[in-house]
Design a protein around this motif. Structure first.
Motif, short mmCIF file in Angstrom:
data_model
loop_
_atom_site.label_atom_id
_atom_site.label_comp_id
_atom_site.label_asym_id
_atom_site.label_seq_id
_atom_site.Cartn_x
_atom_site.Cartn_y
_atom_site.Cartn_z
N GLU A 164 -8.09 -9.78 7.84
CA GLU A 164 -7.96 -8.47 7.20
C GLU A 164 -8.93 -7.49 7.81
OE1 GLU A 164 -6.93 -9.42 2.54
OE2 GLU A 164 -8.92 -8.77 3.10
N GLN B 211 -5.41 -14.99 5.50
CA GLN B 211 -5.01 -14.04 6.54
C GLN B 211 -6.23 -13.24 6.99
OE1 GLN B 211 -2.12 -11.48 4.68
NE2 GLN B 211 -3.66 -10.35 3.58
N SER C 221 1.74 -5.41 4.20
CA SER C 221 0.95 -6.00 5.27
C SER C 221 0.46 -7.36 4.81
CB SER C 221 -0.24 -5.09 5.59
OG SER C 221 -1.01 -5.64 6.64
N PHE D 288 0.85 -1.19 0.00
CA PHE D 288 0.00 0.00 0.00
C PHE D 288 0.88 1.24 0.00
CE2 PHE D 288 -2.12 -3.47 2.05
CZ PHE D 288 -3.37 -3.47 1.46
N THR E 238 -6.64 -3.06 4.11
CA THR E 238 -5.32 -2.42 4.18
C THR E 238 -4.49 -2.91 5.36
OG1 THR E 238 -6.26 -0.57 5.38
CG2 THR E 238 -6.05 -0.32 3.02
N TRP E 239 -5.12 -3.58 6.33
CA TRP E 239 -4.37 -4.14 7.45
C TRP E 239 -4.61 -5.63 7.49
CZ3 TRP E 239 -0.83 -1.28 9.64
CH2 TRP E 239 -0.97 0.11 9.56
N ALA E 240 -3.54 -6.39 7.61
CA ALA E 240 -3.70 -7.84 7.59
C ALA E 240 -3.00 -8.43 8.80
CB ALA E 240 -3.09 -8.41 6.32
N TRP E 241 -3.54 -9.46 9.33
CA TRP E 241 -2.89 -10.13 10.43
C TRP E 241 -2.90 -11.64 10.20
CZ3 TRP E 241 -7.18 -7.00 10.88
CH2 TRP E 241 -8.40 -7.64 11.06
N GLY F 176 0.32 -10.98 9.35
CA GLY F 176 0.94 -10.62 10.61
C GLY F 176 2.26 -9.91 10.48
#
Lengths: 938, 250
Positions: free
Chosen positions: B87, B85, A588, A532, B92-95, A591
Motif C-alpha cells: 500500500e 497487499q 484498489s 475510494f 489509497t493505492w494498493a498493489w 494489484g
C-alpha cells in the motif's frame, strides 16, 4: 555420566569429545541465569555451538569436539565476556566461575538506550555511532563531542576521553591539517560524521623508530559519512573536423549530502541541439524527476507519470530534441543548477540558455488534389535563416510542513529572442503548364516572455486515506513580434492588369498578452479499505489580448514610409471561462485498480474584436458549451510479470477562439483564412489497452496494445482553391473521422546472453474528412509495419546489432482516386562494436533506406554510414581520443516525403553531409567504452 | 554437515529446556527498507558515471519500504508480509505483493518457503541449513532489546550479511531466509545497508493460527535447485547487462 567417565578412562591422550561447563556470575558473585553462552572458533569467531545458563548461572556443552574455542557469554547490561579455552585433557572441562562486567551505566543509558547507537568494544577501543546523537543543524564536531558520554571538552576546546587528553584527531584515519586536534573538531560540521572512535595509538616516535616505547596516546578518529564525502566530477569533449565543423561539450557537478551544483555547456555547428536524457539527469540531479507536480487534478488512471513541459516553446528545461537532421545549425547552450535537498525541504533552481542559428535551403514539390480528378503542382525553392535564443529560469520548492501537510511551489519562466529571414520562389503548375508564381522576401523578429506558476497544497486527514488538495496557478505569455512581408504574386491567366500582379509590401506588428488564472480542488474519501471516492473541481479564466497593426510600405522622397492598412489591422480580447466538476469511484486492491467516473465541463467563450481600425466597428462572439465526459480505467497486475491495462476516455476540446472569429486574414495572398463563429467543441473518444508480459528467467517478453480514437465535431479546415490556386480555408465541424492502431512486440533469446531476437508489427488505420471545393473528401490511410531486430552479443569484444523494418502505407483520396498512393518505406540497419587490444575500439553504424512511391516514379535508396575509431588513453583511463567519419558515402540528402489530407509532398533540404572529426574527451570518473548497448531500464 | 547437526541438537536442547518468561512466542513487526541506488551501484557492468547519475538523481529519496512480520513459537516460525497487499502510505493505492512465506520448523529441522521469483512461484521444501555465522563484539539496542552482532556471507549473491540478534528472545527465528542464531534476529543488514530489515514492534502472545502455512500452488524444489536457479539468473543477467534484482528478492 558413567559413559563419559568410561570414555575418559579409555583414552590416555586428550579425549576427542568432551563436555565444557562453567558458571556465569556477575561482579557481586551472584549467579547469572539465562545468559547466552556461545562457543566460537578462535580463528574467525564462527559460531559452533550455543546454549544458555540455567537458574543457577550454570551451563554445559555436551559432547563437543575437543578443540580450542572462544567462549562468549552475553547478558543484558553486561559487556560480553570472552575467553579462549584450550583443548582439555579431561572429559569434562570445568571452567569454574566466569565473571561478567557490567556496562557503564552512562554508556548503557545514553549510548545504547537513548541514542540507540551500536557500541563496539575492540580491545581498548570504544566506538559509537555519532549520527545517533542529535545536535542542532550547523553544529560542529565539538558540539557533538560534548554530548558524548565519557568525553569532556574544556573552554579552549581540548578534548579528554575517559579522563585522558586526546592528543590527536584523525579524519578517516588520516591526519587533518596539522597536528592540532582542535582544528578538526572545531571546523568540521557534525553532520559530516558517522562514527567516532577513541583508541590508544602508538606515539609518532615509536612508529618512526619501530620500537614500541610503551607510551600510548589517546587518539580520536572521525569517520566521514559516505554521502558526505564531498564530491565533484565532470567531463569535457572537444572536437574539430573538416568543413570547419567543431564541437564542445562539458559538464561539471559538485555535491555534498544536501546540496548539488551542476554546470552544463554545449557548442557545435554539427546540428546537435537539445539536451540528452543523461545530460539532463546529470544537470538536474535530485530534481530531475518530480511526481505530483501536475496542478490540474482530474481522473487518475492508476499509473504515475512524470510531467514534463513542452520542449521548444515550453518554459521548463526538458530533455530531448537532440539531432536535427535538416539544414545546417549552430547550437550553443549553457546552464547552472542548484539543488538543496533534505527529506523535508527540497529546493531547486536552474538557469538554462540555449540558442540555435539555422540555415535551410530547400526544394519542395507538392501536388494538391482537387475535385473531378484535378490537381495542381507547386515547386518551391526557398531559403530560411533563423535565430532562436531562450533563457529559462526554473524554480521549485517543496516543503513537508509536517506529516500531514505538504506544500509545492513551482515557477518556470522563459524569455525568447528570435528572428528569421525567409526567401522563396514558388511556381504553380496545372497540367504541367506554368500558371502563376510568387516571390517572397520576408524577415521578422520576436520577443516573448512566458511564465507558468503553481502552488499545490496537500493535506492528509487523520483518517487513513482521506485527503484534500488545493492548487492555484498563474500563467502568462507575452509576445512582441514584427514582420516585414514583401511578396510579388503574378498570375498568367489574369484578365486585367490589376489581377495579373499583386504586390505586397507590409510591416506587421503584433503585441499579444495571454493571462491564465486557474484553481483546482481534489478530495479523496475512502469508503472502505478498497473503494475510494475522488472528487475534483477545476476552474480557469484565460484572457487573450492581441493588437495587430499592418502598415503598407511605400517610398516617399527616396525613403521608406508607412501607412496603416485598416482592413488588415485589428485588435481583440478573448476570454474563456472553464469549469469542470467530476467524480470517480476507484477500487484498489492487490494489484487490481479499477476506476469509473464522470465529469461535467462548461465553457464560456467571449470575444470582442475590432476588425477595421478605421471604422472601429466592434464584433462580439459569445458562446457557451457544456458536455459530460466519462472515464473508465483498468490496471491489473496478473502475477508473474503480466500486466493488463485499458482506458476509455472522452476528451472535450473547446474551439480555438481565433477559429471562432469571423475575420478574414489575407496577409498571405496565397492562403486566406476565415473564422467560423458556429464552431462546436471537438469531442474525442479514446479507447486504449494492452497486455505486457516479461519472463525474467527466460528473457522472453511480449507487448500487445491497441489504440482507437473517434472524433465527433472534429474541427477541420475546409479548403476552396480557385483558378489562381489561391486557397481559402475556414474551420468547420465534421463527424465520422477516426483512427486505430494495434501493436505487437515479441522478444526472445535465440541463445541466452548471446543472441536475442525482437519482432514487432503494427498497423495504423485512419479516416480523415474534409471539404475540398465544397466536396467531401475522405482520406483513408492504412499503414503496416513489420520490424525485426537481432542483437548479437557473442563475445566481450564484439557485438553486432542488426535491424530491418518494412513499411507500406496506402493513402486513398475519395475525391481523386487517381492520385491514390502506395508508399514503401524499408529500412535496414547495423551497428557493430569491436574492441581491439591496447584500448582501441571501433564502432560503425550503417543505415540503408529504401523509399518507393510508384505513382511518382520515386525510388530512392540512401545508404548512410558513420564510423568511429577511439582509444581510451592514460593510466587512469580517464581520457579518450576519437576519430569519426560521418556520412561516409556523402548521401545524406535530407529527403522527406509525406502524403496528407489532400496533397503529397517531397522535400529536399541541403543538410550536413560527409565530414571527419577528431575529438578528445576527458572524464574525471573515467571513460568506459560501450561494447554492449545498455538496457534502458537499468 | 556433522557440525550443523550438533548445532541443531543444541538448538533443540535449549529450546526445550528453557521455556521461561513467555518470551518465546509472539509476533515481531519489521520494516524492510531497500536502497535501489546502492544496489545499482553494485552492478559490475555500469560505469562510475552511470552509478553516480543514479545516486545524484535518486540518492536523497531512495527508500523503498515494506512492512513484514515474523511469527514465532519455540518450535516454529513464519515470516511474511504484514498486510496481504502493498500500500501507499495513505492507503489509497494498493498493489499485489509477490508471494513470500518463509517458515521454519525447529523441531523437525525442516523448512518450507513459498517464494515468487523469476516470474514463477516456487516452494522450497528442505531441511534446515545454517549459514556460517561469526559472532562479533558489538552490541546495540533494537526495538528495546540488546542485540549482539553476527555476520555471515551470502556466497551466491556475494552479500555481506549483518544480523543483530536478541539473546533475550531465545528462538532461532529470523527474518528472510536465514537461520541458526541463539536468539531472534531483530535487525538484518544485507550488504552494508543495501537492504535493512529492522524490528519496529515486538509483541509476545499465545499464537493460534498465525503459524499455519497458507495453501499455495507452486513448483516444489530443494535448496540446491533454488541456488542453481539463482546462480544462473545472476550469471545471465550480469552477462546481459540487466539488473538481476528486479526479478529476485535482494
Amino acid at each position: 555420566m558413567p559413559i563419559l567417565l568410561a570414555c575418559g578412562a579409555t583414552f590416555a591422550q586428550n579425549p576427542t569429545r568432551i563436555n565444557i561447563k562453567g558458571t556465569a556470575i556477575d561482579s557481586s558473585n551472584a549467579a547469572m541465569p539465562f545468559a547466552t553462552v556461545m562457543l566460537l572458533t578462535p580463528k574467525d569467531s564462527t559460531l559452533v555451538n550455543f546454549g544458555r545458563t540455567d537458574e543457577k548461572g550454570a551451563f554445559e556443552f555436551k559432547n563437543v569436539k575437543n578443540l580450542s574455542y572462544l567462549l562468549k557469554i552475553s547478558s543484558v547490561g553486561y559487556l560480553p565476556f570472552q575467553e579462549e579455552i584450550k583443548p582439555s585433557d579431561k572429559a569434562i572441562n570445568e571452567l569454574g566461575n566466569l565473571k561478567l562486567k557490567p556496562i557503564a551505566k552512562e554508556l548503557m543509558e545514553v549510548v545504547i538506550r537513548t541514542a540507540r547507537a551500536p557500541l563496539s568494544i575492540k580491545g581498548d577501543t570504544i566506538e559509537y555511532n555519532a549520527a545517533s546523537f542529535k545536535v542542532p543543524p550547523g553544529s560542529t564536531v565539538e558540539d557533538l563531542l560534548r554530548k558524548l558520554p565519557g568525553v569532556q571538552i574544556d573552554q579552549e576546546g581540548n578534548i579528554k576521553a575517559q579522563g585522558q587528553d586526546v592528543k590527536k584527531v584523525t579524519v578517516d584515519g588520516k591526519q587533518f591539517f596539522g597536528s592540532d586536534p582542535k582544528l578538526a573538531t572545531k571546523n568540521l560540521p557534525a553532520e559530516a560524521i558517522t562514527k567516532i572512535q577513541v583508541f590508544n595509538h602508538k606515539t609518532e616516535q615509536s612508529k618512526i623508530t619501530g620500537i614500541d616505547d610503551g607510551k600510548k596516546e589517546k587518539t580520536m578518529n572521525l569517520e566521514l559519512k559516505e554521502s558526505f564525502k564531498k564530491g565533484g566530477f565532470g567531463k569535457a569533449t572537444v572536437g574539430a573536423g573538416t568543413d570547419q565543423r567543431a564541437e564542445f561539450k562539458g559538464n561539471y557537478n559538485k555535491f555534498d549530502a544536501k546540496q548539488q551544483f551542476a554546470f552544463i555547456g554545449n557548442m557545435n555547428n554539427t546540428n546537435q541541439g537539445g539536451i540528452s536524457w543523461d545530460d539532463y539527469q546529470d544537470f538536474k540531479g535530485s530534481s530531475a524527476f518530480n511526481w505530483g507536480d501536475d496542478a490540474d487534478f482530474g481522473f487518475s488512471s492508476g499509473r504515475r507519470f512524470v510531467y514534463f513541459g513542452d520542449e521548444d516553446e515550453g518554459v521548463s528545461i526538458s530533455p530531448g530534441g537532440g539531432n536535427r537532421n535538416r539544414g545546417f545549425s549552430s547550437n550553443g547552450s549553457a546552464g547552472l543548477n542548484y539543488n538543496y535537498d533534505t527529506k523535508k525541504t527540497k529546493f531547486t533552481s536552474s538557469y538554462y540558455y540555449n540558442q540555435v542559428r539555422s540555415l535551410m535551403d530547400s526544394y519542395a514539390f507538392r501536388r494538391t488534389f482537387l475535385q473531378n480528378n484535378e490537381s495542381f503542382d507547386t515547386k518551391d525553392t526557398s531559403n530560411r535563416t533563423s535565430f532562436n535564443g531562450n533563457h529559462r529560469v526554473n524554480l521549485r520548492f517543496q516543503k513537508e510542513i509536517d506529516s500531514l501537510n505538504t506544500l509545492i511551489v513551482i515557477s518556470n519562466s522563459r524569455f525568447t529572442d528570435a528572428n528569421d529571414t525567409y526567401g522563396s520562389n514558388q511556381y504553380f503548375y496545372r497540367n504541367n503548364l506554368f500558371r502563376s508564381g510568387t516571390e517572397i522576401d520576408n524577415n521578422g523578429g520576436k520577443n516573448s516572455f512566458g511564465t507558468v506558476n503553481s502552488v499545490i497544497f496537500r493535506h492528509k486527514f487523520k483518517k487513513k486515506g482521506r485527503s484534500f488538495a488545493i492548487s492555484a496557478g498563474y500563467n502568462m505569455n507575452q509576445g512582441d513580434a514584427n514582420a516585414r512581408q514583401v511578396s510579388l504574386n503574378y498570375f498568367l491567366n489574369a484578365t486585367s492588369v490589376n489581377d495579373a500582379i499583386r504586390n505586397i509590401r507590409q510591416l506587421n506588428t503584433t503585441n499579444s498578452t495571454i493571462n491564465l488564472y486557474k484553481g483546482s480542488l481534489l478530495f479523496v474519501e475512502p469508503l472502505n479499505k478498497k473503494f475510494f471516492l475522488e472528487t475534483f473541481y477545476n476552474t480557469s479564466l484565460q484572457s487573450s489580448k492581441v493588437n495587430r497593426d499592418v502598415d503598407s510600405i511605400y517610398i516617399k522622397n527616396e525613403k521608406e514610409a508607412y501607412s496603416i492598412v485598416n482592413e488588415l489591422s485589428r485588435n481583440y480580447l478573448n476570454e474563456i471561462t472553464y469549469n469542470r466538476v467530476g467524480t470517480s469511484l476507484r477500487y484498489s486492491s492487490k494489484g487490481l485498480n479499477l476506476s469509473g467516473g464522470l465529469a461535467w465541463q462548461h465553457y464560456n467563450l467571449k470575444g470582442e474584436f475590432i476588425n477595421n481600425k478605421l471604422t472601429q466597428q466592434k464584433g462580439v462572439v459569445s458562446r457557451n458549451f457544456s458536455a459530460f465526459a466519462p472515464n473508465v480505467s483498468l490496471n491489473y497486475d496478473l502475477k508473474n510479470n503480466r500486466y493488463l491495462y485499458a482506458e476509455y476516455n472522452v476528451g472535450v476540446q473547446e474551439p480555438n477562439i481565433r477559429d471562432l472569429q469571423p475575420i478574414v486574414d489575407n496577409s498571405n495572398p496565397r492562403y486566406i483564412s476565415e473564422g467560423n463563429p458556429d464552431l462546436l467543441p471537438q469531442v474525442t473518444k479514446t479507447l486504449s489497452g494492452g497486455f505486457n508480459k516479461f519472463d525474467p528467467a527466460t528473457f522472453i517478453n511480449l507487448y500487445i496494445n491497441f489504440n482507437f480514437n473517434s472524433f465527433t465535431n472534429q474541427v477541420v479546415y475546409n479548403q476552396t482553391v480557385d483558378d489562381n490556386f489561391i486557397t481559402r480555408t475556414k474551420p468547420v465541424n465534421i463527424s465520422g473521422g477516426w483512427s486505430a492502431g494495434p501493436y505487437l512486440g515479441f522478444g526472445f533469446p535465440l541463445k541466452k546472453t548471446k543472441a536475442t531476437m525482437n519482432v514487432n508489427s503494427s498497423a495504423f488505420y485512419s479516416k480523415n474528412l474534409s471539404y475540398i471545393n465544397g466536396i467531401l473528401n475522405n482520406t483513408n490511410n492504412d499503414n503496416y509495419n513489420v520490424g525485426v531486430r537481432l542483437d548479437l552479443t557473442p563475445l566481450d569484444w564484439f557485438t553486432f546489432y542488426a535491424n530491418a523494418n518494412f513499411g507500406i502505407s496506402n493513402t486513398k483520396y475519395s475525391i481523386n482516386s487517381e492520385q491514390n498512393q502506395q508508399v514503401f518505406n524499408n529500412n535496414f540497419g547495423g551497428d557493430m562494436n569491436i574492441k581491439f587490444p591496447k584500448g582501441i575500439y571501433f564502432n560503425t553504424k550503417f543505415n540503408y533506406r529504401v523509399y518507393k512511391n510508384e505513382r511518382f516514379g520515386f525510388d530512392q535508396k540512401i545508404p548512410l554510414m558513420n564510423m568511429s575509431v577511439y582509444r581510451v588513453v592514460g593510466k587512469a583511463q580517464k581520457a579518450e581520443i576519437r576519430f569519426t567519419a560521418y556520412d561516409v558515402f556523402k548521401r545524406n540528402l535530407g529527403i522527406t516525403q509525406s502524403a496528407n489530407q489532400n496533397f503529397v509532398s517531397q522535400e529536399r533540404v541541403q543538410t550536413l553531409s560527409r565530414y571527419f572529426m577528431l575529438s578528445f574527451t576527458y572524464n574525471m570518473r573515467g571513460v568506459k567504452a560501450q561494447i554492449r548497448k545498455r538496457n534502458s531500464w537499468d | 554437515m556433522k557440525k550443523y547437526n550438533i548445532l541443531y541438537a543444541s538448538i533443540l536442547l535449549f529450546v526445550f529446556s528453557f521455556t521461561f518468561a513467555q518470551k518465546d512466542e509472539g509476533i515481531i513487526n519489521f520494516e524492510r527498507v531497500v536502497h535501489y541506488p546502492k544496489i545499482i551501484a553494485r552492478l559490475p557492468y555500469l560505469s562510475q558515471e552511470e552509478k553516480d547519475r543514479v545516486k545524484l538523481t535518486w540518492g536523497s529519496d531512495d527508500e523503498w519500504k515494506e512492512k513484514m512480520k515474523l511469527v514465532f513459537s519455540p518450535t516454529k516460525s513464519l515470516y511474511t508480509y504484514l498486510n496481504d497487499q502493498g500500500e501507499s502510505e495513505d492507503g489509497t493505492w494498493a498493489w499485489r505483493n509477490d508471494e513470500l512465506v518463509i517458515t521454519r520448523d525447529f523441531e523437525k529441522e525442516k523448512k518450507t518457503e513459498i517464494i515468487e521469483m523469476l516470474g514463477k512461484t516456487y516452494i522450497v521444501d528442505d531441511s534446515l541449513h545454517t549459514p556460517k555465522w561469526k559472532v562479533m563484539n558489538q552490541i546495540k539496542d533494537v526495538a528495546g532489546y540488546i542485540c549482539m552482532k553476527a555476520v555471515t556471507e551470502d556466497t551466491l549473491k556475494k552479500q555481506k550479511i549483518t544480523a543483530w540478534f536478541a539473546g533475550d528472545i531465545p528462538v532461532s527465528a529470523v527474518p528472510e531466509r536465514y537461520f541458526g542464531l541463539p536468539g531472534v534476529i531483530l535487525e538484518l543488514d544485507i550488504n552494508e545497508g543495501d537492504v535493512v530489515i529492522t524490528a519496529t514492534k515486538v509483541e509476545f502472545k499465545k499464537l493460534d493460527k498465525e503459524l499455519i502455512l497458507p495453501k499455495t500452488k507452486g513448483k516444489k524444489i530443494k535448496d540446491a535447485d533454488y541456488d542453481a536457479l539463482l546462480r544462473n539468473h545472476l550469471k545471465d543477467s550480469i552477462k546481459s547487462q540487466r539488473n538481476p534484482y528486479w526479478a529476485i528478492r535482494y
